[in-house]
Design a protein around this motif. Structure first.
Motif, PDB file in Angstrom:
ATOM      1  N   VAL A 139      50.279  43.462  43.307  1.00  0.00           N
ATOM      2  CA  VAL A 139      49.694  42.136  43.166  1.00  0.00           C
ATOM      3  C   VAL A 139      48.457  42.092  44.047  1.00  0.00           C
ATOM      4  CG1 VAL A 139      49.962  39.675  43.635  1.00  0.00           C
ATOM      5  CG2 VAL A 139      51.859  40.940  42.624  1.00  0.00           C
ATOM      6  N   PHE A 140      47.340  41.671  43.476  1.00  0.00           N
ATOM      7  CA  PHE A 140      46.131  41.442  44.256  1.00  0.00           C
ATOM      8  C   PHE A 140      46.207  40.008  44.768  1.00  0.00           C
ATOM      9  CE2 PHE A 140      45.169  44.891  41.427  1.00  0.00           C
ATOM     10  CZ  PHE A 140      44.429  45.766  42.197  1.00  0.00           C
ATOM     11  N   HIS A 141      46.589  39.875  46.032  1.00  0.00           N
ATOM     12  CA  HIS A 141      46.778  38.556  46.645  1.00  0.00           C
ATOM     13  C   HIS A 141      45.447  38.084  47.218  1.00  0.00           C
ATOM     14  CE1 HIS A 141      48.941  35.344  48.822  1.00  0.00           C
ATOM     15  NE2 HIS A 141      48.061  35.576  49.780  1.00  0.00           N
ATOM     16  N   LEU A 142      45.006  36.916  46.765  1.00  0.00           N
ATOM     17  CA  LEU A 142      43.735  36.347  47.217  1.00  0.00           C
ATOM     18  C   LEU A 142      43.983  35.437  48.407  1.00  0.00           C
ATOM     19  CD1 LEU A 142      42.267  35.429  43.719  1.00  0.00           C
ATOM     20  CD2 LEU A 142      41.987  37.551  45.004  1.00  0.00           C
ATOM     21  N   MET A 143      43.123  35.546  49.412  1.00  0.00           N
ATOM     22  CA  MET A 143      43.285  34.769  50.638  1.00  0.00           C
ATOM     23  C   MET A 143      41.908  34.429  51.176  1.00  0.00           C
ATOM     24  SD  MET A 143      44.144  37.664  53.487  1.00  0.00           S
ATOM     25  CE  MET A 143      43.664  36.488  54.749  1.00  0.00           C
ATOM     26  N   GLY A 144      41.883  33.713  52.309  1.00  0.00           N
ATOM     27  CA  GLY A 144      40.630  33.341  52.937  1.00  0.00           C
ATOM     28  C   GLY A 144      40.203  31.929  52.578  1.00  0.00           C
ATOM     29  N   GLU A 145      39.096  31.494  53.161  1.00  0.00           N
ATOM     30  CA  GLU A 145      38.528  30.196  52.791  1.00  0.00           C
ATOM     31  C   GLU A 145      38.057  30.250  51.338  1.00  0.00           C
ATOM     32  OE1 GLU A 145      36.366  28.157  56.410  1.00  0.00           O
ATOM     33  OE2 GLU A 145      35.750  30.260  56.249  1.00  0.00           O
ATOM     34  N   PRO A 146      38.082  29.117  50.635  1.00  0.00           N
ATOM     35  CA  PRO A 146      37.677  29.132  49.225  1.00  0.00           C
ATOM     36  C   PRO A 146      36.282  29.690  48.980  1.00  0.00           C
ATOM     37  CG  PRO A 146      38.787  27.078  49.746  1.00  0.00           C
ATOM     38  CD  PRO A 146      38.603  27.809  51.049  1.00  0.00           C
ATOM     39  N   THR A 147      35.378  29.527  49.945  1.00  0.00           N
ATOM     40  CA  THR A 147      34.018  30.036  49.775  1.00  0.00           C
ATOM     41  C   THR A 147      33.816  31.399  50.437  1.00  0.00           C
ATOM     42  OG1 THR A 147      33.325  28.789  51.730  1.00  0.00           O
ATOM     43  CG2 THR A 147      33.023  27.726  49.568  1.00  0.00           C
ATOM     44  N   GLU A 148      34.913  31.973  50.985  1.00  0.00           N
ATOM     45  CA  GLU A 148      34.835  33.289  51.637  1.00  0.00           C
ATOM     46  C   GLU A 148      36.101  34.078  51.315  1.00  0.00           C
ATOM     47  OE1 GLU A 148      32.715  35.004  53.495  1.00  0.00           O
ATOM     48  OE2 GLU A 148      31.125  33.528  53.863  1.00  0.00           O
ATOM     49  N   THR A 149      36.396  34.253  50.027  1.00  0.00           N
ATOM     50  CA  THR A 149      37.671  34.855  49.650  1.00  0.00           C
ATOM     51  C   THR A 149      37.724  36.345  49.983  1.00  0.00           C
ATOM     52  OG1 THR A 149      36.901  35.239  47.386  1.00  0.00           O
ATOM     53  CG2 THR A 149      38.053  33.174  47.812  1.00  0.00           C
ATOM     54  N   ARG A 150      38.924  36.795  50.283  1.00  0.00           N
ATOM     55  CA  ARG A 150      39.242  38.197  50.495  1.00  0.00           C
ATOM     56  C   ARG A 150      40.487  38.515  49.665  1.00  0.00           C
ATOM     57  NH1 ARG A 150      35.045  37.269  52.474  1.00  0.00           N
ATOM     58  NH2 ARG A 150      34.234  37.838  54.536  1.00  0.00           N
ATOM     59  N   HIS A 151      40.859  39.780  49.607  1.00  0.00           N
ATOM     60  CA  HIS A 151      42.118  40.107  48.941  1.00  0.00           C
ATOM     61  C   HIS A 151      42.835  41.215  49.697  1.00  0.00           C
ATOM     62  CE1 HIS A 151      40.022  43.606  47.122  1.00  0.00           C
ATOM     63  NE2 HIS A 151      41.237  44.110  47.031  1.00  0.00           N
ATOM     64  N   VAL A 152      44.162  41.216  49.540  1.00  0.00           N
ATOM     65  CA  VAL A 152      45.002  42.308  50.032  1.00  0.00           C
ATOM     66  C   VAL A 152      45.903  42.742  48.881  1.00  0.00           C
ATOM     67  CG1 VAL A 152      44.981  41.752  52.496  1.00  0.00           C
ATOM     68  CG2 VAL A 152      46.621  40.598  51.000  1.00  0.00           C
ATOM     69  N   VAL A 153      46.180  44.032  48.819  1.00  0.00           N
ATOM     70  CA  VAL A 153      47.029  44.576  47.765  1.00  0.00           C
ATOM     71  C   VAL A 153      48.473  44.553  48.248  1.00  0.00           C
ATOM     72  CG1 VAL A 153      47.575  46.613  46.382  1.00  0.00           C
ATOM     73  CG2 VAL A 153      45.185  46.003  46.826  1.00  0.00           C
ATOM     74  N   MET A 154      49.341  43.893  47.474  1.00  0.00           N
ATOM     75  CA  MET A 154      50.745  43.724  47.834  1.00  0.00           C
ATOM     76  C   MET A 154      51.621  44.563  46.918  1.00  0.00           C
ATOM     77  SD  MET A 154      50.411  41.478  50.263  1.00  0.00           S
ATOM     78  CE  MET A 154      52.136  41.068  50.524  1.00  0.00           C
ATOM     79  N   ARG A 155      52.624  45.205  47.522  1.00  0.00           N
ATOM     80  CA  ARG A 155      53.596  45.981  46.760  1.00  0.00           C
ATOM     81  C   ARG A 155      54.976  45.343  46.882  1.00  0.00           C
ATOM     82  NH1 ARG A 155      49.493  49.381  48.086  1.00  0.00           N
ATOM     83  NH2 ARG A 155      48.823  50.753  46.380  1.00  0.00           N
ATOM     84  N   ASN A 156      55.935  45.931  46.171  1.00  0.00           N
ATOM     85  CA  ASN A 156      57.259  45.338  46.104  1.00  0.00           C
ATOM     86  C   ASN A 156      57.861  45.117  47.488  1.00  0.00           C
ATOM     87  OD1 ASN A 156      59.502  44.421  44.496  1.00  0.00           O
ATOM     88  ND2 ASN A 156      60.594  46.277  45.097  1.00  0.00           N
ATOM     89  N   GLU A 157      58.427  43.924  47.694  1.00  0.00           N
ATOM     90  CA  GLU A 157      59.115  43.523  48.910  1.00  0.00           C
ATOM     91  C   GLU A 157      58.199  43.531  50.145  1.00  0.00           C
ATOM     92  OE1 GLU A 157      62.800  45.709  49.201  1.00  0.00           O
ATOM     93  OE2 GLU A 157      63.729  44.463  47.660  1.00  0.00           O
ATOM     94  N   GLN A 158      56.972  43.078  49.928  1.00  0.00           N
ATOM     95  CA  GLN A 158      56.060  42.837  51.030  1.00  0.00           C
ATOM     96  C   GLN A 158      55.748  41.343  51.094  1.00  0.00           C
ATOM     97  OE1 GLN A 158      52.651  45.432  50.514  1.00  0.00           O
ATOM     98  NE2 GLN A 158      53.750  47.194  51.334  1.00  0.00           N
ATOM     99  N   ALA A 159      55.461  40.862  52.305  1.00  0.00           N
ATOM    100  CA  ALA A 159      55.154  39.443  52.519  1.00  0.00           C
ATOM    101  C   ALA A 159      53.757  39.308  53.090  1.00  0.00           C
ATOM    102  CB  ALA A 159      56.180  38.820  53.460  1.00  0.00           C
ATOM    103  N   VAL A 160      53.178  38.109  52.912  1.00  0.00           N
ATOM    104  CA  VAL A 160      51.844  37.846  53.436  1.00  0.00           C
ATOM    105  C   VAL A 160      51.821  36.453  54.057  1.00  0.00           C
ATOM    106  CG1 VAL A 160      51.019  37.090  51.152  1.00  0.00           C
ATOM    107  CG2 VAL A 160      49.370  37.800  52.898  1.00  0.00           C
ATOM    108  N   ILE A 161      51.250  36.361  55.241  1.00  0.00           N
ATOM    109  CA  ILE A 161      51.145  35.096  55.972  1.00  0.00           C
ATOM    110  C   ILE A 161      49.889  34.368  55.502  1.00  0.00           C
ATOM    111  CG2 ILE A 161      50.847  34.052  58.255  1.00  0.00           C
ATOM    112  CD1 ILE A 161      52.221  36.658  59.364  1.00  0.00           C
ATOM    113  N   SER A 162      50.033  33.084  55.171  1.00  0.00           N
ATOM    114  CA  SER A 162      48.897  32.287  54.711  1.00  0.00           C
ATOM    115  C   SER A 162      48.701  31.092  55.625  1.00  0.00           C
ATOM    116  CB  SER A 162      49.132  31.807  53.270  1.00  0.00           C
ATOM    117  OG  SER A 162      48.026  31.055  52.812  1.00  0.00           O
TER     118      SER A 162
END
Length: 277
Positions: free
Chosen positions: A215-238
């Motif tokens: 999953v390409f997880h999108l994060m960051g401020e709406p005008t400064e987006t970044r992404h991290v690649v997520m694999r099975n059974e991984q979590a991401v802090i938002s």
């Protein structure tokens, strides 16, 4: 217990891939027979996982980090089984937990243990914990009892069912809100159009993904987006200032947990598609 510190929007703009992952992505939440914990300074959120094998595993406090004699001395916890059948015992009362069943355990419960129905095919318990000021009753939420909401469409590749476990109109808590979203086959997008919610933070846990799926997880401020690649059974802090959206190589499931100033599920600051950058 691993510790993560809060990161500002300005600092996040400067981070490369590896540093983004180090600050926000939780890659290894499960190990056979172990309790794995990550403590975030963002809303004092603890994310964890446990695979009980031959022996039950107890939920124990990291006294140095938490300053508590037992885990729920000043906390509450929401737990969802993402594996085969298991059991959770809370101060002598045992709860049978089938796949995708949830359990809320409130402030003040001292003895919480996890075990698997079949140690050779063990349960996998994922949980979120937040500070609490009042005891609410321990309550099991079977997937069949969770509050379902059907959203999206195949046209927009986001047809999904949201199950709310711990929320204002369901199982009560001090501040924890928790649920699960299942995307239907052929659908890959979650939380798009996207939003932020300045009054609370969130953690996403992605699972039910194929070994080679991402999953390409999108994060960051709406005008400064970044992404991290997520694999099975991984979590991401938002953090509260960040969007939290994503698209996968196939359909998937994710658990969302929120904590902060309020528990209103609909309290979101929507972001117009034209404003994303």
């Amino acid at each position: 217990m691993e510790i993560r510190y809060a990161v500002s929007p300005a600092e996040t703009k400067t981070l490369g891939t590896e540093q983004l992952r180090k600050e926000f992505v939780i890659e290894n939440l499960f190990a056979p027979g172990e309790l794995k914990l990550v403590y975030s300074h963002v809303d004092r959120f603890i994310t964890g996982g446990v695979i009980p094998t031959n022996e039950p595993v107890k939920l124990e406090a990291d006294k140095h980090t938490m300053g508590a004699d037992y885990f729920l001395e000043r906390r509450e916890i929401g737990i969802i089984n993402v594996g085969p059948k298991g059991y959770i015992t809370v101060d002598g009362t045992e709860y049978e937990m089938d796949s995708k069943d949830g359990l809320y355990v409130g402030l003040g419960n001292k003895d919480v243990t996890f075990r698997s129905a079949d140690p050779s095919n063990p349960a996998r318990f994922y949980f979120n914990s937040t500070p609490a000021h009042k005891n609410y009753p321990t309550e099991k939420i079977a997937i069949s009892q969770a509050d379902p909401q059907h959203l999206g469409s195949i046209t927009n590749s986001n047809e999904r069912t949201i199950y709310r476990y711990i929320h204002l109109n369901g199982v009560k808590s001090c501040q924890l809100v928790m649920g699960m979203t299942l995307l239907k086959p052929g659908n890959m997008w979650n939380t798009m159009p996207c939003h932020t919610h300045n009054r609370r933070s969130e953690v996403y846990f992605y699972f039910d993904m194929p070994e080679d799926g991402v999953v390409f997880h999108l994060m960051g401020e709406p005008t400064e987006t970044r992404h991290v690649v997520m694999r099975n059974e991984q979590a991401v802090i938002s953090p509260s200032w960040s969007i939290h959206s994503g698209v996968g190589t196939s359909n998937y499931t994710f658990i969302w947990g929120m904590a902060g100033e309020n528990q209103e599920f609909s309290d979101m600051d929507m972001v117009a598609m034209k404003d994303l950058k």
